[in-house]
Design an enzyme around this catalytic site. Sequence first.
Site, PDB file in Angstrom:
ATOM      1  N   PHE A  63      75.989 -77.450 -16.864  1.00  0.00           N
ATOM      2  CA  PHE A  63      75.223 -77.539 -15.873  1.00  0.00           C
ATOM      3  C   PHE A  63      75.603 -78.877 -15.643  1.00  0.00           C
ATOM      4  O   PHE A  63      75.581 -80.229 -16.804  1.00  0.00           O
ATOM      5  CB  PHE A  63      73.565 -77.490 -15.950  1.00  0.00           C
ATOM      6  CG  PHE A  63      72.902 -77.887 -15.114  1.00  0.00           C
ATOM      7  CD1 PHE A  63      72.597 -77.292 -13.858  1.00  0.00           C
ATOM      8  CD2 PHE A  63      72.336 -79.300 -14.865  1.00  0.00           C
ATOM      9  CE1 PHE A  63      71.981 -77.328 -13.374  1.00  0.00           C
ATOM     10  CE2 PHE A  63      71.575 -79.901 -13.860  1.00  0.00           C
ATOM     11  CZ  PHE A  63      71.019 -78.566 -13.153  1.00  0.00           C
ATOM     12  N   HIS A 119      72.506 -74.396 -23.809  1.00  0.00           N
ATOM     13  CA  HIS A 119      72.985 -73.344 -22.806  1.00  0.00           C
ATOM     14  C   HIS A 119      74.566 -72.927 -21.732  1.00  0.00           C
ATOM     15  O   HIS A 119      74.597 -72.935 -20.630  1.00  0.00           O
ATOM     16  CB  HIS A 119      72.006 -74.348 -21.739  1.00  0.00           C
ATOM     17  CG  HIS A 119      71.036 -73.498 -22.379  1.00  0.00           C
ATOM     18  ND1 HIS A 119      69.509 -73.312 -21.163  1.00  0.00           N
ATOM     19  CD2 HIS A 119      70.024 -75.110 -22.241  1.00  0.00           C
ATOM     20  CE1 HIS A 119      68.401 -73.578 -21.928  1.00  0.00           C
ATOM     21  NE2 HIS A 119      68.134 -74.792 -22.532  1.00  0.00           N
ATOM     22  N   HIS A 144      73.383 -66.922 -23.295  1.00  0.00           N
ATOM     23  CA  HIS A 144      71.952 -67.576 -23.712  1.00  0.00           C
ATOM     24  C   HIS A 144      70.817 -67.219 -23.303  1.00  0.00           C
ATOM     25  O   HIS A 144      71.027 -66.638 -22.308  1.00  0.00           O
ATOM     26  CB  HIS A 144      72.690 -69.313 -24.104  1.00  0.00           C
ATOM     27  CG  HIS A 144      72.325 -69.459 -22.224  1.00  0.00           C
ATOM     28  ND1 HIS A 144      73.234 -70.093 -21.539  1.00  0.00           N
ATOM     29  CD2 HIS A 144      70.565 -70.021 -22.297  1.00  0.00           C
ATOM     30  CE1 HIS A 144      72.196 -70.563 -20.349  1.00  0.00           C
ATOM     31  NE2 HIS A 144      71.260 -70.493 -20.908  1.00  0.00           N
ATOM     32  N   ASP A 162      67.494 -68.261 -23.614  1.00  0.00           N
ATOM     33  CA  ASP A 162      66.774 -69.321 -23.573  1.00  0.00           C
ATOM     34  C   ASP A 162      65.451 -69.018 -24.419  1.00  0.00           C
ATOM     35  O   ASP A 162      64.829 -68.091 -24.437  1.00  0.00           O
ATOM     36  CB  ASP A 162      65.747 -68.968 -21.041  1.00  0.00           C
ATOM     37  CG  ASP A 162      66.552 -70.202 -20.572  1.00  0.00           C
ATOM     38  OD1 ASP A 162      68.002 -71.098 -21.225  1.00  0.00           O
ATOM     39  OD2 ASP A 162      66.499 -70.175 -19.509  1.00  0.00           O
ATOM     40  N   HIS A 217      62.122 -74.379 -23.562  1.00  0.00           N
ATOM     41  CA  HIS A 217      63.175 -74.746 -22.182  1.00  0.00           C
ATOM     42  C   HIS A 217      62.351 -75.369 -21.117  1.00  0.00           C
ATOM     43  O   HIS A 217      62.424 -76.377 -21.188  1.00  0.00           O
ATOM     44  CB  HIS A 217      64.267 -73.469 -21.679  1.00  0.00           C
ATOM     45  CG  HIS A 217      64.771 -74.161 -20.855  1.00  0.00           C
ATOM     46  ND1 HIS A 217      65.781 -75.554 -21.211  1.00  0.00           N
ATOM     47  CD2 HIS A 217      65.824 -73.065 -19.604  1.00  0.00           C
ATOM     48  CE1 HIS A 217      66.167 -75.344 -19.754  1.00  0.00           C
ATOM     49  NE2 HIS A 217      66.459 -74.296 -19.195  1.00  0.00           N
ATOM     50  N   HIS A 227      61.778 -69.398 -13.328  1.00  0.00           N
ATOM     51  CA  HIS A 227      61.783 -69.179 -14.609  1.00  0.00           C
ATOM     52  C   HIS A 227      59.496 -69.770 -15.861  1.00  0.00           C
ATOM     53  O   HIS A 227      59.291 -68.928 -16.649  1.00  0.00           O
ATOM     54  CB  HIS A 227      62.034 -70.615 -15.451  1.00  0.00           C
ATOM     55  CG  HIS A 227      62.743 -70.888 -15.574  1.00  0.00           C
ATOM     56  ND1 HIS A 227      63.912 -71.173 -14.312  1.00  0.00           N
ATOM     57  CD2 HIS A 227      63.769 -70.221 -16.513  1.00  0.00           C
ATOM     58  CE1 HIS A 227      65.415 -70.989 -15.526  1.00  0.00           C
ATOM     59  NE2 HIS A 227      65.222 -70.740 -16.483  1.00  0.00           N
ATOM     60  N   GLU A 244      70.900 -65.837 -19.555  1.00  0.00           N
ATOM     61  CA  GLU A 244      71.772 -66.190 -19.018  1.00  0.00           C
ATOM     62  C   GLU A 244      73.269 -66.467 -18.779  1.00  0.00           C
ATOM     63  O   GLU A 244      73.934 -66.499 -20.161  1.00  0.00           O
ATOM     64  CB  GLU A 244      71.221 -67.490 -18.138  1.00  0.00           C
ATOM     65  CG  GLU A 244      69.372 -67.585 -17.689  1.00  0.00           C
ATOM     66  CD  GLU A 244      68.908 -68.677 -17.766  1.00  0.00           C
ATOM     67  OE1 GLU A 244      68.196 -69.131 -16.991  1.00  0.00           O
ATOM     68  OE2 GLU A 244      69.492 -70.418 -18.624  1.00  0.00           O
TER      69      GLU A 244
END
Length: 213
Positions: free
Chosen positions: A22, A52, A56, A58, A62, A164, A176
């Site tokens: 990201f 992340h 991974h 979450d 998070h 989420h 993800e």
Amino acid sequence: MGGLLRNIIDITPPLRAASAVFPGDARYEARTTFAMGPGCPVNVTAFTMSVHCGAHADAPLHYAAGAASIDQVPLDDFVGPARVIDVRGASALVGPETLAGRLEGVPQRVLLRLTDGLDPDVWPTGFRALAPETVELLAAAGVRLVGVDVPSVDPETSKDLPSHMAFFRHDMRILENLDLSKVPEGEFELIALPIPLEGLDAAPVRAILRSLA
């Protein structure tokens, strides 16, 4: 990318220095701390990266302050029967209509193929994500874990993370950055155990599918 070994399908993309993260997040970096040679019988490597990065899981922490960290999340949701469903398309969000008639007898784990396959070294700007109504539909069907082959269940520009939040309301698990490019639709056994990183908001997984045949 994921490969087939006997009845095992590896759905974990490789991690390397070029792995996309990201924008602004910590990249994968590795350095040698001991190198085999005169006076040293071993190779030892240290690495750093965002939790992340790559495939991974979450943790609720998070996206919800004070919620469970990844070492506090029960492991049973990450192992067991799973259904792979192909929901590729052009829409920015995967709506519940894409799953119409496809959840009969669904197991507690669902992996959604959203893309044709991503280059793990290129950040997929504008990647597809899940509409919160889709998460609600999956929850109503008894699904406990959802995995996707994109970096997030919400769009990269989202600030309120509605999908989420839907996962949080139903205490569901999220995987993800999976690689589903070589996986047909169908029923499998999923094994995707997160590392118990104490107090952290996510953890890498080595995710595999095993054929039930």
